[in-house]
Design a protein around this motif. Structure first.
Motif, PDB file in Angstrom:
ATOM      1  N   ASP A  26       0.850  -1.183   0.000  1.00  0.00           N
ATOM      2  CA  ASP A  26       0.000   0.000   0.000  1.00  0.00           C
ATOM      3  C   ASP A  26       0.888   1.237   0.000  1.00  0.00           C
ATOM      4  O   ASP A  26       1.851   1.297   0.758  1.00  0.00           O
ATOM      5  N   ASP A  51       4.923   0.256  -2.964  1.00  0.00           N
ATOM      6  CA  ASP A  51       4.460   0.363  -4.347  1.00  0.00           C
ATOM      7  C   ASP A  51       4.600  -1.010  -5.005  1.00  0.00           C
ATOM      8  O   ASP A  51       5.225  -1.920  -4.459  1.00  0.00           O
ATOM      9  N   ASP A  70      -3.229  -2.922  -2.194  1.00  0.00           N
ATOM     10  CA  ASP A  70      -4.022  -1.792  -2.658  1.00  0.00           C
ATOM     11  C   ASP A  70      -4.076  -1.855  -4.186  1.00  0.00           C
ATOM     12  O   ASP A  70      -3.199  -2.457  -4.817  1.00  0.00           O
ATOM     13  N   LEU A  71      -5.069  -1.243  -4.772  1.00  0.00           N
ATOM     14  CA  LEU A  71      -5.167  -1.253  -6.231  1.00  0.00           C
ATOM     15  C   LEU A  71      -4.583  -0.004  -6.875  1.00  0.00           C
ATOM     16  O   LEU A  71      -3.847  -0.093  -7.842  1.00  0.00           O
ATOM     17  N   LYS A  72      -4.894   1.170  -6.358  1.00  0.00           N
ATOM     18  CA  LYS A  72      -4.389   2.411  -6.958  1.00  0.00           C
ATOM     19  C   LYS A  72      -3.117   2.825  -6.243  1.00  0.00           C
ATOM     20  O   LYS A  72      -3.150   3.279  -5.094  1.00  0.00           O
ATOM     21  N   ARG A  77       0.439  -0.375 -10.537  1.00  0.00           N
ATOM     22  CA  ARG A  77      -0.845  -0.538  -9.849  1.00  0.00           C
ATOM     23  C   ARG A  77      -1.034  -1.980  -9.374  1.00  0.00           C
ATOM     24  O   ARG A  77      -0.387  -2.900  -9.867  1.00  0.00           O
ATOM     25  N   ASP A  79      -3.492  -4.091  -9.885  1.00  0.00           N
ATOM     26  CA  ASP A  79      -3.958  -5.048 -10.890  1.00  0.00           C
ATOM     27  C   ASP A  79      -2.804  -5.515 -11.772  1.00  0.00           C
ATOM     28  O   ASP A  79      -2.680  -6.705 -12.082  1.00  0.00           O
ATOM     29  N   THR A 100      -9.314  -1.560  -1.506  1.00  0.00           N
ATOM     30  CA  THR A 100      -9.475  -0.406  -2.390  1.00  0.00           C
ATOM     31  C   THR A 100     -10.584   0.512  -1.902  1.00  0.00           C
ATOM     32  O   THR A 100     -11.552   0.066  -1.300  1.00  0.00           O
ATOM     33  N   TYR A 102     -11.827   2.353  -4.315  1.00  0.00           N
ATOM     34  CA  TYR A 102     -12.359   2.661  -5.650  1.00  0.00           C
ATOM     35  C   TYR A 102     -13.099   1.470  -6.270  1.00  0.00           C
ATOM     36  O   TYR A 102     -13.041   1.259  -7.478  1.00  0.00           O
ATOM     37  N   ASP A 105     -15.203   2.181  -9.342  1.00  0.00           N
ATOM     38  CA  ASP A 105     -14.546   2.594 -10.591  1.00  0.00           C
ATOM     39  C   ASP A 105     -14.741   1.464 -11.610  1.00  0.00           C
ATOM     40  O   ASP A 105     -14.430   0.305 -11.323  1.00  0.00           O
ATOM     41  N   ILE A 108     -11.616  -0.812 -12.268  1.00  0.00           N
ATOM     42  CA  ILE A 108     -11.262  -1.622 -11.098  1.00  0.00           C
ATOM     43  C   ILE A 108     -12.313  -2.700 -10.878  1.00  0.00           C
ATOM     44  O   ILE A 108     -11.986  -3.855 -10.623  1.00  0.00           O
TER      45      ILE A 108
END
Length: 138
Positions: A26, A51, A70-72, A77, A79, A100, A102, A105, A108
């Motif tokens: 994250d 990251d 985390d996704l974003k 990223r 994903d 997430t 989001y 979104d 996502i």
């Protein structure tokens, strides 16, 4: 010399437990640190990456029982990390839990549904995350 216990010798309780290694990914350093300590209190050995690129390097070097991601994030990223992690460590493919804020979104949501992965929407109760990790690890 006898190695058998003598009558009256104290027996040690057989308390053993297995630490399960978790990679937490994250870019929110405060959240990552808080989750690291909360999971450690539940006897998980938690390594943190801030990251996706750092996470990928750690996955290449270490075996993890689960990944909380985390996704974003910047650089790589969640994903994209997931898809690359499946190449580096195929067994991790079914041991990801995404977190997430989001989930609505469209991109996502499409990824989460298409890949059929576990996910929690931020903010989530810590008990929900711990239960999700335990369920994932059996």
């Amino acid at each position: 010399m006898s190695t058998k216990p003598e009558p009256g010798d104290a027996e040690r309780p057989g308390k053993t437990f297995e630490l399960r290694a978790v990679l937490l990914v994250d870019d929110d350093k405060k959240l990552a640190s808080a989750l690291q300590w909360m999971l450690a209190d539940e006897n998980f050995l938690v390594n943190v990456a801030n990251d996706g690129e750092e996470a990928l390097r750690k996955m290449a070097a270490h075996d993890y029982d689960a990944v909380i991601c985390d996704l974003k994030m910047p650089k790589l990223r969640g994903d994209a990390l997931y898809l690359r992690a499946r190449e580096v460590r195929p067994a991790l493919g079914d041991r990801f839990i995404f977190i997430t804020g989001y989930a609505t979104d469209p991109g996502i949501r499409h990824f989460l549904v298409e890949q059929e992965v576990k996910f929690l929407v931020k903010p989530f109760p810590i008990g929900g995350l711990i239960n999700c990790v335990r369920e994932l690890l059996g």
